[in-house]
Design an enzyme around this catalytic site. Structure first.
Site, PDB file in Angstrom:
ATOM      1  N   CYS A  18       0.837  -1.212   0.000  1.00 43.15           N
ATOM      2  CA  CYS A  18       0.000   0.000   0.000  1.00 43.15           C
ATOM      3  C   CYS A  18       0.865   1.252   0.000  1.00 43.15           C
ATOM      4  O   CYS A  18       0.950   1.983   0.997  1.00 43.15           O
ATOM      5  CB  CYS A  18      -0.949  -0.016   1.194  1.00 43.15           C
ATOM      6  SG  CYS A  18      -2.195  -1.321   1.080  1.00 43.15           S
ATOM      7  N   ALA A  19       1.515   1.511  -1.111  1.00 44.64           N
ATOM      8  CA  ALA A  19       2.368   2.690  -1.252  1.00 44.64           C
ATOM      9  C   ALA A  19       1.531   3.918  -1.574  1.00 44.64           C
ATOM     10  O   ALA A  19       0.417   3.821  -2.093  1.00 44.64           O
ATOM     11  CB  ALA A  19       3.400   2.456  -2.350  1.00 44.64           C
ATOM     12  N   ASP A  20       2.113   5.079  -1.306  1.00 48.20           N
ATOM     13  CA  ASP A  20       1.410   6.334  -1.540  1.00 48.20           C
ATOM     14  C   ASP A  20       1.096   6.540  -3.019  1.00 48.20           C
ATOM     15  O   ASP A  20       0.024   7.031  -3.381  1.00 48.20           O
ATOM     16  CB  ASP A  20       2.244   7.499  -1.002  1.00 48.20           C
ATOM     17  CG  ASP A  20       1.537   8.837  -1.149  1.00 48.20           C
ATOM     18  OD1 ASP A  20       0.436   8.993  -0.586  1.00 48.20           O
ATOM     19  OD2 ASP A  20       2.076   9.725  -1.831  1.00 48.20           O
ATOM     20  N   ALA A  22       0.378   4.387  -5.179  1.00 51.04           N
ATOM     21  CA  ALA A  22      -0.780   3.567  -5.530  1.00 51.04           C
ATOM     22  C   ALA A  22      -2.070   4.305  -5.208  1.00 51.04           C
ATOM     23  O   ALA A  22      -2.991   4.366  -6.029  1.00 51.04           O
ATOM     24  CB  ALA A  22      -0.723   2.241  -4.775  1.00 51.04           C
ATOM     25  N   ARG A  24      -2.541   7.573  -4.729  1.00 46.57           N
ATOM     26  CA  ARG A  24      -2.714   8.853  -5.409  1.00 46.57           C
ATOM     27  C   ARG A  24      -3.012   8.695  -6.890  1.00 46.57           C
ATOM     28  O   ARG A  24      -3.801   9.462  -7.444  1.00 46.57           O
ATOM     29  CB  ARG A  24      -1.467   9.722  -5.233  1.00 46.57           C
ATOM     30  CG  ARG A  24      -1.260  10.262  -3.844  1.00 46.57           C
ATOM     31  CD  ARG A  24      -0.156  11.307  -3.797  1.00 46.57           C
ATOM     32  NE  ARG A  24       1.155  10.761  -4.103  1.00 46.57           N
ATOM     33  CZ  ARG A  24       1.858  11.049  -5.186  1.00 46.57           C
ATOM     34  NH1 ARG A  24       1.375  11.874  -6.101  1.00 46.57           N
ATOM     35  NH2 ARG A  24       3.055  10.515  -5.379  1.00 46.57           N
ATOM     36  N   ARG A  44       1.981  -4.980   4.574  1.00 53.27           N
ATOM     37  CA  ARG A  44       2.568  -5.362   5.859  1.00 53.27           C
ATOM     38  C   ARG A  44       1.694  -4.893   7.009  1.00 53.27           C
ATOM     39  O   ARG A  44       1.614  -5.541   8.048  1.00 53.27           O
ATOM     40  CB  ARG A  44       3.968  -4.751   5.985  1.00 53.27           C
ATOM     41  CG  ARG A  44       5.016  -5.363   5.062  1.00 53.27           C
ATOM     42  CD  ARG A  44       6.321  -4.613   5.173  1.00 53.27           C
ATOM     43  NE  ARG A  44       6.171  -3.207   4.819  1.00 53.27           N
ATOM     44  CZ  ARG A  44       7.082  -2.269   5.029  1.00 53.27           C
ATOM     45  NH1 ARG A  44       8.211  -2.591   5.625  1.00 53.27           N
ATOM     46  NH2 ARG A  44       6.863  -1.024   4.667  1.00 53.27           N
ATOM     47  N   TYR A  64       1.420 -11.112   1.347  1.00 52.71           N
ATOM     48  CA  TYR A  64       1.680 -11.156  -0.090  1.00 52.71           C
ATOM     49  C   TYR A  64       1.568 -12.585  -0.638  1.00 52.71           C
ATOM     50  O   TYR A  64       1.062 -12.799  -1.744  1.00 52.71           O
ATOM     51  CB  TYR A  64       3.070 -10.609  -0.404  1.00 52.71           C
ATOM     52  CG  TYR A  64       3.314  -9.196   0.080  1.00 52.71           C
ATOM     53  CD1 TYR A  64       2.270  -8.270   0.174  1.00 52.71           C
ATOM     54  CD2 TYR A  64       4.588  -8.781   0.457  1.00 52.71           C
ATOM     55  CE1 TYR A  64       2.492  -6.973   0.609  1.00 52.71           C
ATOM     56  CE2 TYR A  64       4.826  -7.475   0.887  1.00 52.71           C
ATOM     57  CZ  TYR A  64       3.771  -6.588   0.974  1.00 52.71           C
ATOM     58  OH  TYR A  64       4.002  -5.306   1.403  1.00 52.71           O
ATOM     59  N   HIS A  85      11.470  -5.448  -5.489  1.00 47.67           N
ATOM     60  CA  HIS A  85      10.798  -5.773  -6.744  1.00 47.67           C
ATOM     61  C   HIS A  85      11.210  -7.124  -7.307  1.00 47.67           C
ATOM     62  O   HIS A  85      10.363  -7.928  -7.700  1.00 47.67           O
ATOM     63  CB  HIS A  85      11.081  -4.693  -7.785  1.00 47.67           C
ATOM     64  CG  HIS A  85      10.354  -3.416  -7.550  1.00 47.67           C
ATOM     65  ND1 HIS A  85      10.418  -2.337  -8.411  1.00 47.67           N
ATOM     66  CD2 HIS A  85       9.523  -3.030  -6.551  1.00 47.67           C
ATOM     67  CE1 HIS A  85       9.676  -1.352  -7.953  1.00 47.67           C
ATOM     68  NE2 HIS A  85       9.134  -1.746  -6.812  1.00 47.67           N
ATOM     69  N   LYS A 103       8.322   1.853 -11.247  1.00 49.41           N
ATOM     70  CA  LYS A 103       9.725   2.002 -11.658  1.00 49.41           C
ATOM     71  C   LYS A 103      10.607   2.150 -10.415  1.00 49.41           C
ATOM     72  O   LYS A 103      10.128   2.592  -9.362  1.00 49.41           O
ATOM     73  CB  LYS A 103       9.874   3.221 -12.590  1.00 49.41           C
ATOM     74  CG  LYS A 103       9.371   4.549 -12.011  1.00 49.41           C
ATOM     75  CD  LYS A 103      10.349   5.173 -11.047  1.00 49.41           C
ATOM     76  CE  LYS A 103       9.714   6.268 -10.260  1.00 49.41           C
ATOM     77  NZ  LYS A 103      10.549   6.695  -9.126  1.00 49.41           N
TER      78      LYS A 103
END
Length: 348
Positions: A18-20, A22, A24, A44, A64, A85, A103
């Site tokens: 759950c990255a930022d 994603a 935004r 996590r 995951y 990654h 990326k």
């Protein structure tokens, strides 16, 4: 711009992390795309996963591994830190999942070549989410160059940088693939490749290392093509905000601001200068994340464009390795902490 795929059955996507970015940009694009559906969310922090699932849909999964084991997940979106990654791309491909990955695809050329080879062998779509390459702005610029509007293209100068991030930001962690080259340097490097073609060589480079964190916080490189054209790139976390490139030709130049991360409502401006004549072309807004997602789900359903997409990622990874190998290491100066993240949010 890629065409919208037929909506016979949406591509069912699972979120790994759950990255930022994603929240935004990519998840809103999934939500708005009829040919895609978010079916599962893993992080996590389970509480964070619940927040994302409530906002964008999908079932919260405990981890995951459990997400990759789900038969209803056809593809995964991976916005994990760059240093993770390679592992999770390999795991996803091993169980037959397509993957859209933030990326850089991986942190090293050898790892990028490995995951691309596995995806090709399995007939799976693996795409690097370097979204600016799919924005129509750059096709417009390329068409101007092809039409001879600036004569013969001689040089490219690309810049992407902003002030220091918050001290706890993961981009300051070498174990997670941090550093300015991987985070922002890949944009001007990709621009050099885009306009000067893939057969570029890095002839010199610098990297400025922050001794406290052990990552590069700034850098630059000079590249050349076999026909004598050059590219200069600059990037970093210790600068006033710049996100732009210039193409310099025998009869004029083209300048593009907000080139790499424009918000979906931004109307890009292309500044074309020839002697004393200056023109500004204002283009329509475009959501480059939505365009990239559409290209991804089309490739999943049809298998199209896999070879070209793979070659772009492979070439970029090679250039990143070359910059590292040729770079002279400098020592970072004192910066002002914690302003870069605010600028990233404000500008896209």
């Amino acid at each position: 711009m890629s065409e919208r795929p037929p909506v016979s059955r949406p591509v069912r996507i699972g979120l790994l992390g759950c990255a930022d970015i994603a929240r935004r940009r990519t998840l809103p694009a999934i939500l708005a795309e009829p040919a895609a559906e978010l079916v599962a969310v893993a992080a996590r922090d389970t509480n964070k996963a619940k927040v994302y699932a409530k906002e964008f849909g999908g079932e919260v999964v405990r981890d995951y591994e459990a997400l990759l084991a789900r038969p209803d997940v056809e593809a995964v979106y991976v916005p994990l830190p760059a240093g993770l990654h390679h592992e999770w791309i390999m795991r996803a491909l091993d169980v037959g999942k397509h993957a859209l990955v933030e990326k850089p695809l991986t942190t090293r050329y050898a790892d990028t070549a490995e995951v691309l080879a596995l995806a090709g062998a399995r007939g799976l779509t693996l795409m690097e989410n370097l979204t600016f390459l799919r924005h129509g702005l750059h096709s417009t610029v390329a068409n101007l160059v092809t039409a001879g509007e600036i004569g013969e293209l001689r040089a490219v100068h690309g810049v992407f940088g902003f002030p220091p991030l918050n001290p706890g930001d993961i981009r300051y962690r070498p174990d997670l693939g941090g550093g300015a080259l991987l985070d922002v340097g890949v944009y001007p490097l990709s621009t050099a490749r885009l306009f000067l073609r893939p057969d570029l060589e890095v002839v010199g480079a610098t990297r400025t290392e922050d001794p406290e964190h052990g990552v590069d916080v700034a850098g630059g490189a000079l590249l050349c093509s076999p026909d004598g054209r050059t590219a200069q790139i600059d990037f970093g976390f210790q600068h006033g905000y710049r996100c732009e490139y210039t193409l310099w030709g025998s009869q004029g130049s083209i300048f593009v601001d907000r080139a790499f991360t424009p918000p979906p409502t931004w109307r890009p401006t292309v500044r074309l200068k020839r002697q004393h004549d200056v023109q500004e072309l204002v283009l329509p807004p475009e959501d480059q994340f939505a365009t990239t997602l559409r290209e991804f789900v089309t490739a999943v359903r049809t298998g199209g464009e896999r070879a070209g997409v793979a070659e772009r990622s492979r070439t970029l990874a090679g250039l990143v390795d070359e910059v590292r190998e040729r770079a002279r290491t400098l020592r970072a100066g004192q910066g002002l902490p914690g302003r870069g993240e605010d600028l990233i949010r404000r500008h896209g």
